[in-house]
Design a protein around this motif. Structure first.
Motif, PDB file in Angstrom:
ATOM      1  N   UNK A  23       0.846  -1.187   0.000  1.00  0.00           N
ATOM      2  CA  UNK A  23       0.000   0.000   0.000  1.00  0.00           C
ATOM      3  C   UNK A  23       0.880   1.236   0.000  1.00  0.00           C
ATOM      4  N   UNK A  24       0.560   2.162  -0.905  1.00  0.00           N
ATOM      5  CA  UNK A  24       1.302   3.429  -0.933  1.00  0.00           C
ATOM      6  C   UNK A  24       0.737   4.349   0.144  1.00  0.00           C
ATOM      7  N   UNK A  25       1.400   5.439   0.426  1.00  0.00           N
ATOM      8  CA  UNK A  25       0.849   6.360   1.420  1.00  0.00           C
ATOM      9  C   UNK A  25       0.856   7.808   0.960  1.00  0.00           C
ATOM     10  N   UNK A  26       1.445   8.064  -0.212  1.00  0.00           N
ATOM     11  CA  UNK A  26       1.380   9.435  -0.745  1.00  0.00           C
ATOM     12  C   UNK A  26      -0.042   9.694  -1.237  1.00  0.00           C
ATOM     13  N   UNK A  27      -0.542   8.753  -2.047  1.00  0.00           N
ATOM     14  CA  UNK A  27      -1.946   8.787  -2.454  1.00  0.00           C
ATOM     15  C   UNK A  27      -2.482   7.396  -2.123  1.00  0.00           C
ATOM     16  N   UNK A  28      -3.675   7.085  -2.622  1.00  0.00           N
ATOM     17  CA  UNK A  28      -4.195   5.752  -2.332  1.00  0.00           C
ATOM     18  C   UNK A  28      -3.606   4.702  -3.277  1.00  0.00           C
ATOM     19  N   UNK A  29      -2.852   5.145  -4.297  1.00  0.00           N
ATOM     20  CA  UNK A  29      -2.326   4.195  -5.286  1.00  0.00           C
ATOM     21  C   UNK A  29      -1.279   3.265  -4.667  1.00  0.00           C
ATOM     22  N   UNK A  30      -1.349   1.943  -4.967  1.00  0.00           N
ATOM     23  CA  UNK A  30      -0.325   1.035  -4.443  1.00  0.00           C
ATOM     24  C   UNK A  30       1.041   1.300  -5.078  1.00  0.00           C
ATOM     25  N   UNK A  31       2.067   0.815  -4.395  1.00  0.00           N
ATOM     26  CA  UNK A  31       3.421   0.946  -4.940  1.00  0.00           C
ATOM     27  C   UNK A  31       3.921  -0.431  -5.353  1.00  0.00           C
ATOM     28  N   UNK A  32       4.692  -0.485  -6.437  1.00  0.00           N
ATOM     29  CA  UNK A  32       5.243  -1.745  -6.948  1.00  0.00           C
ATOM     30  C   UNK A  32       6.762  -1.658  -6.924  1.00  0.00           C
ATOM     31  N   UNK A  33       7.380  -2.762  -6.511  1.00  0.00           N
ATOM     32  CA  UNK A  33       8.835  -2.767  -6.463  1.00  0.00           C
ATOM     33  C   UNK A  33       9.383  -3.342  -7.765  1.00  0.00           C
ATOM     34  N   UNK A  34      10.130  -2.515  -8.469  1.00  0.00           N
ATOM     35  CA  UNK A  34      10.710  -2.934  -9.739  1.00  0.00           C
ATOM     36  C   UNK A  34      12.213  -2.647  -9.671  1.00  0.00           C
ATOM     37  N   UNK A  35      13.007  -3.699  -9.764  1.00  0.00           N
ATOM     38  CA  UNK A  35      14.471  -3.581  -9.683  1.00  0.00           C
ATOM     39  C   UNK A  35      14.898  -2.683  -8.525  1.00  0.00           C
ATOM     40  N   UNK A  36      14.416  -3.042  -7.343  1.00  0.00           N
ATOM     41  CA  UNK A  36      14.815  -2.426  -6.052  1.00  0.00           C
ATOM     42  C   UNK A  36      14.184  -1.077  -5.705  1.00  0.00           C
ATOM     43  N   UNK A  37      13.429  -0.461  -6.623  1.00  0.00           N
ATOM     44  CA  UNK A  37      12.802   0.830  -6.299  1.00  0.00           C
ATOM     45  C   UNK A  37      11.278   0.717  -6.386  1.00  0.00           C
ATOM     46  N   UNK A  38      10.603   1.593  -5.638  1.00  0.00           N
ATOM     47  CA  UNK A  38       9.133   1.544  -5.547  1.00  0.00           C
ATOM     48  C   UNK A  38       8.474   2.641  -6.376  1.00  0.00           C
ATOM     49  N   UNK A  39       7.445   2.253  -7.133  1.00  0.00           N
ATOM     50  CA  UNK A  39       6.756   3.211  -8.010  1.00  0.00           C
ATOM     51  C   UNK A  39       5.242   2.971  -8.005  1.00  0.00           C
ATOM     52  N   UNK A  40       4.449   4.037  -8.164  1.00  0.00           N
ATOM     53  CA  UNK A  40       3.047   3.834  -8.528  1.00  0.00           C
ATOM     54  C   UNK A  40       3.023   3.275  -9.950  1.00  0.00           C
ATOM     55  N   UNK A  41       1.971   2.510 -10.284  1.00  0.00           N
ATOM     56  CA  UNK A  41       1.926   1.821 -11.584  1.00  0.00           C
ATOM     57  C   UNK A  41       2.147   2.765 -12.771  1.00  0.00           C
ATOM     58  N   UNK A  42       1.509   3.909 -12.738  1.00  0.00           N
ATOM     59  CA  UNK A  42       1.570   4.808 -13.904  1.00  0.00           C
ATOM     60  C   UNK A  42       2.990   5.374 -14.078  1.00  0.00           C
TER      61      UNK A  42
END
Ligand code: A3P
Length: 325
Positions: A23-42
């Protein structure tokens, strides 16, 4: 336009199903871990498009930050430095008509990611508003496209004490989170930030990547700290102009041009401009980018234990790097 899950390509949807998700906390969008870093999908979609299709030019200037490290300020300063031969400070009319009076710095120095979120190969001609292309990104160093790594374009990286960055992030997230979504507690957000789970985080790894590049290639990366800039703004402005290849002349210094630029880009000036008080982009008011603009506000929000925990992580992560806060 507010972008969401429905704007993702099938390829990205498929990739997301394999990635660690929190779960992300900046907005309601979840975060995904891709090659060691976390991003919202978009943002991940934008990153993949940038990696595949963005073509850097040797003359490009790129402002890079972790969110909430003072990006808005650095964008304003970089824009004012690079464009000072078009919008003169010694002519009252030209000074009055400076684009920063009517435009938020995020409009004048846009995020590369915005162009690539839903367009695989967008038209970037609008970046040429500046004499050179001036744009920004939050992409971690390890994820930069080869096109940027292999070119001679210049990168300006600004970092900030992680404790103040976190507090700034927290306030920002409270303003961004839609009213009907569940609140993240301050303690949860703190734990997530410390674990590295934050947009474009882990914070420390993002900083370290550019710090190392600045040591290896000082001609390519100007590494700045928010705290140093607040303490000695003129010295850092001169350093930045020199790095960008447009140093201030003796005549400009005698005419007080550096001081004019610092005044124009100051927190007090920018935050009180009508455009920044009432303007909006994608439903977000520009006023959210201005809060206190001070060093050390974390003491008003973090417990002594939290501060100690933060400092331990920073010390451990930056051990042997020569980087200190
Ligand atoms: P605080 O929340 O600590 O006040 P970003 O631009 O990367 O989103 O970072 C936002 C932080 O920079 C906020 O910090 C904001 O107040 C501060 N800021 C914005 N404009 C500034 C300026 N012109 N000078 C100094 N700090 C500024």
């Amino acid at each position: 336009k507010q972008l969401g899950q429905s704007d993702l390509t099938e390829e990205v949807e498929k990739l997301l199903s394999f990635l660690p998700k929190k779960n992300g906390w900046l907005t309601s969008a979840p975060l995904y871990q891709f090659q060691n870093f976390w991003y919202p999908a978009i943002q991940l979609q934008a990153l993949l498009n940038i990696q595949r299709n963005f073509q850097a030019l040797d003359t490009d200037l790129v402002v890079i930050t972790n969110p909430k490290c003072g990006t808005t300020w650095l964008k304003a300063l970089s824009f004012a430095i690079v464009n000072r031969f078009r919008f003169h400070f010694d002519n009252p009319t030209s000074k009055q008509n400076h684009p920063l009076h009517k435009n938020n710095p995020h409009i004048l120095v846009p995020y590369l990611e915005y162009f690539y979120m839903i367009d695989q190969n967008p038209d970037l001609t609008c970046l040429s508003f500046s004499t050179t292309r001036l744009f920004s990104t939050h992409i971690p160093h390890a994820m930069l496209p080869d096109s940027i790594k292999d070119s001679k374009c210049k990168l300006i990286y600004l970092c900030r004490d992680p404790k103040d960055t976190f507090v700034s992030f927290w306030h920002f997230s409270n303003k961004l989170r839609p009213k009907n979504t569940e609140d993240t507690s301050f303690e949860d957000a703190f734990e997530k930030f410390c674990e590295g789970v934050v947009d474009f985080g882990p914070f420390w790894d993002n900083v370290l990547g550019y710090w190392k590049m600045s040591l290896e290639s000082p001609e390519r990366v100007c590494f700045l700290k928010y705290e140093d800039m607040k303490k000695e703004p003129k010295i850092h402005l001169l350093k930045l102009a020199e790095f960008l290849g447009v140093p201030f002349s003796v005549e400009e210094e005698n005419d007080g041009v550096p001081e004019e630029i610092l005044k124009l880009c100051s927190f007090d000036n920018l935050s009180n401009l009508e455009v920044n008080k009432t303007g909006k982009i994608a439903g977000i008011g520009f006023s959210v980018y201005f809060r206190r603009g001070e060093v050390g506000d974390h003491v008003n929000h973090l417990t002594p234990e939290m501060i100690e925990h933060f400092d331990e992580i920073t010390e451990q992560k930056f051990l042997d790097s020569g980087l200190k806060f």
